[in-house]
Design a protein around this motif. Structure first.
Motif, PDB file in Angstrom:
ATOM      1  N   PHE A  20       1.813  11.718   2.760  1.00 20.18           N
ATOM      2  CA  PHE A  20       0.527  11.411   3.601  1.00 20.18           C
ATOM      3  C   PHE A  20      -0.328  12.604   3.697  1.00 20.18           C
ATOM      4  O   PHE A  20      -1.373  12.557   3.688  1.00 20.18           O
ATOM      5  N   PRO A  23      -1.834  12.317  -0.689  1.00 21.52           N
ATOM      6  CA  PRO A  23      -1.276  10.841  -1.426  1.00 21.52           C
ATOM      7  C   PRO A  23      -1.490  10.983  -2.687  1.00 21.52           C
ATOM      8  O   PRO A  23      -2.661  11.245  -3.211  1.00 21.52           O
ATOM      9  N   HIS A  52      -1.631   5.666   7.436  1.00 23.66           N
ATOM     10  CA  HIS A  52      -1.355   6.952   7.882  1.00 23.66           C
ATOM     11  C   HIS A  52      -2.477   7.865   8.522  1.00 23.66           C
ATOM     12  O   HIS A  52      -3.704   7.643   7.923  1.00 23.66           O
ATOM     13  N   HIS A 114       2.531   7.576  10.613  1.00 21.87           N
ATOM     14  CA  HIS A 114       2.309   6.467   9.800  1.00 21.87           C
ATOM     15  C   HIS A 114       2.964   5.061  10.316  1.00 21.87           C
ATOM     16  O   HIS A 114       4.012   5.146  10.871  1.00 21.87           O
TER      17      HIS A 114
END
Length: 208
Positions: A20, A23, A52, A114
């Protein structure tokens, strides 16, 4: 579309670093100013997405108020996108009530806000109410109130939206409950569950 080689590399990266915070481009469905959406690397079902925060907030209840509007907008967009593609949708967040990984790396890898958005409709209220109290919580502001009062929480949204104040002793409980209800308890542990076909199905469904 992911190849077996690129998928294996992404999974290895996900076990080593926070997906996150940085990514892999192949997983990104949408990148916004403060929030983004990814294809789940170990989907419970085809069409499983993750919303997220871009900054490393610990959970949605810790997201600052000035980021709420974009978070709500993207969540609602993903909700409608999943429902349109698959006919049903729910979302859940662990809200600091448990880790995705055991050991000292858990805080770095899992305490990054997330939310799972996926095309299933599983009633988690009975098992959760057997373990925890329940309070209504639909907005990030509601979750901020729950977080301020209780600390850890679990959050589930279906036709209604509830937060379950919980201690930090529920490692991937919601994912486990969903996987078990679907008849695939082996999918609960994202570290060991891999499904390249399901990831590529989602890429096709949402990007095309």
């Amino acid at each position: 579309m992911l190849t077996p080689e690129s998928y294996a590399a992404i999974r290895e990266y996900g076990l080593r670093d926070c997906v996150f915070c940085a990514p892999p481009p192949e997983l990104v469905l949408y990148k916004g100013t403060t929030v983004s959406a990814l294809f789940d690397i170990s989907p419970l079902v085809p069409g499983h997405l993750i919303l997220h925060t871009n900054a490393h907030h610990g959970c949605v209840g810790e997201v600052p108020a000035h980021e709420h509007d974009e978070l709500v907008s993207l969540h609602d967009h993903l909700w409608q996108q999943v429902r349109s593609a698959y006919g049903k949708v729910m979302s859940f967040e662990h809200g600091r009530a448990g880790h995705c990984l055991p050991g000292p790396r858990a805080d770095r890898l899992c305490h990054h806000a997330h939310v799972h958005v996926l095309p299933v409709d599983v009633d988690l209220d009975p098992p959760l109410r057997a373990l925890y109290p329940r309070v209504p919580a639909r907005t990030p502001a509601d979750l901020a109130t729950v977080f301020d009062e209780y600390g850890g929480y679990l959050h589930v949204r279906r036709d209604q939206s509830w937060a379950y104040p919980a201690e930090t002793t529920a490692p991937h409980l919601l994912r486990t409950l969903v996987a078990t209800a679907l008849g695939h308890p082996e999918r609960a542990d994202w570290r060991s569950h891999a499904d390249l076909d399901a990831v590529n199905e989602a890429i096709t469904a949402y990007r095309c």
